[in-house]
Design an enzyme around this catalytic site. Structure first.
Site: not given
Ligand SMILES: *Cc1c(COP(=O)(O)O)cnc(C)c1O
Length: 383
Positions: A57, A278
């Site tokens: 993702k 700044y």
């Molecule tokens: C993001 C996610 C993962 C992976 O999680 P990590 O902590 O990055 O390993 C697995 N399952 C679901 C449903 C997620 O949203």
């Protein structure tokens, strides 16, 4: 073909082709696909044959979903998770068929045909989504794959217990649906002593037994380290693949994956009393050597991070405020003239891990990775 319908130039395609050249960029992000593969193997080694997906993702946690997917495919990984339908469509285009792509956030109502056309599997998070997918399958006269997510105690995504009971009691609720996995997600997997993990595991078992029998999946990266009882039939690591420590209170068992280096844009000497950056948030209390680097909050480096860059093992603290496109470093610790225009200093790498950078910014490694900007020259190694 008429001129008006000429194809778009190839550079519009996904991936590293859109990265600025090394000469043109202010900073260089090196992504070690070999290290991602090694991390996949390290996780597999803990799994005693359980299947291991790759979570891609947010464009593979900012590192390039297409590139990461093809690296993982070389390790035999053929199950990927993205969050959004749009991410799934882009990933399918990039990697072609031959692997399953699950859409964690489910499908927005009415988008089911797009998911079917791209050969994607929704993660079904509600009775309404179940009905929409069942009707899509019926309309097409074939069965369609999906994962069913239940909420075992996070209150984020997935069918609530009452909803699971309701669909379990409904005749034909799963008609035409090929249930690949029943899954859930852990809220506190990075806190191994938390009783919440055991509670979620027991609740997951209770809920999934009401549903048609199917392989099960519960663990993210940290969940893998809770032990075999959390592994079930498939684990879903993301962060650990990218080198983020899945065991925050212990040494990192994963290999670092990225290196971020910024170019020195200018160096200067200032005398006592000089106002720096700044707001003149810092005034030199004696003569200082400074270097301005071409990386700032416009590249995702947190403006509030109390941070430093590194050069050949020497720490070069930030001085004054982080600007959009630049940061001023105090390089007085280096021999005079040691750094000059075009030299590279390290923001993330052997001297400062992703988790270290996150600590300085008051956030987590995940956010450091997904904040990495689009202006870097991206270099993939270990291909
Ligand atoms: C993001 C996610 C993962 C992976 O999680 P990590 O902590 O990055 O390993 C697995 N399952 C679901 C449903 C997620 O949203």
């Amino acid at each position: 073909m008429s001129d008006a319908k000429a194809p778009l130039p190839q550079t519009a395609a996904i991936g590293s082709s859109s990265t600025p050249s090394e000469a043109a960029a202010g900073a260089i992000l090196t992504i070690d696909l070999g290290a991602i593969r090694e991390n996949y193997r390290r996780l597999k080694a803990r799994l005693n044959g359980v299947r291991c997906a790759g979570v891609l993702k947010a464009d593979g946690y900012g590192l390039g979903a297409a590139q990461v997917a093809s690296a993982l495919a070389k390790e035999g990984c053929d199950i990927f998770f993205v969050a959004l339908l749009g991410e799934g469509i882009a990933l399918r285009k990039a990697i072609g068929s031959g692997s399953d792509i699950f859409v964690l956030n489910g499908l927005p109502p009415g988008s089911e045909p797009e998911a079917v056309a791209a050969g994607l599997c929704p993660v079904i998070n509600s009775a309404a989504q179940l009905k929409a997918w069942r009707e899509t399958a019926r309309g097409m006269g074939k069965s369609l794959p999906a994962a069913i997510q239940v909420d075992s105690g996070m209150a984020r995504l997935g069918m609530a217990p009452a909803e699971v009971e309701a669909v379990a009691g409904e005749a034909g609720a799963f008609d035409g649906i090929d249930i690949r996995f029943v899954m859930s997600h852990l809220a506190r997997a990075d806190e191994p002593r938390q009783g919440a993990n055991e509670q979620q595991r027991l609740e997951f078992d209770r809920l999934r037994k009401m549903l048609p029998a199917a392989p099960a999946s519960l663990a993210n990266s940290s969940g893998i380290f809770l032990g075999p009882a959390w592994h079930y039939d498939l684990v879903r690591p993301g962060a650990a693949l990218y080198g983020v420590n899945p065991t925050p209170h212990q040494p990192n068992p994963m290999r670092p994956v990225i290196r971020l280096q910024a170019k020195v844009a200018q160096t200067r000497e200032v005398g006592a009393g000089a106002g720096i950056g700044y707001g003149h948030s810092h005034n030199a209390d004696g003569p200082l050597s400074l270097a301005t680097i071409s990386l700032g909050y416009g590249d995702g480096w947190h403006r509030r991070a109390a941070s430093a860059a590194w050069f050949e093992g020497t720490r070069l603290p930030f001085i004054g405020r982080v600007s959009m496109d630049s940061i001023i470093l105090d390089i007085s610790a280096l021999p005079a003239g040691r750094l000059s225009e075009g030299d590279l200093v390290e923001l993330i790498g052997p001297s400062q891990s992703v988790d270290d950078a996150a600590g300085h910014a008051g956030t987590i490694g995940y956010e450091i990775l997904t904040s990495l900007g689009s202006r870097f020259h991206r270099r993939y190694i270990g291909i």
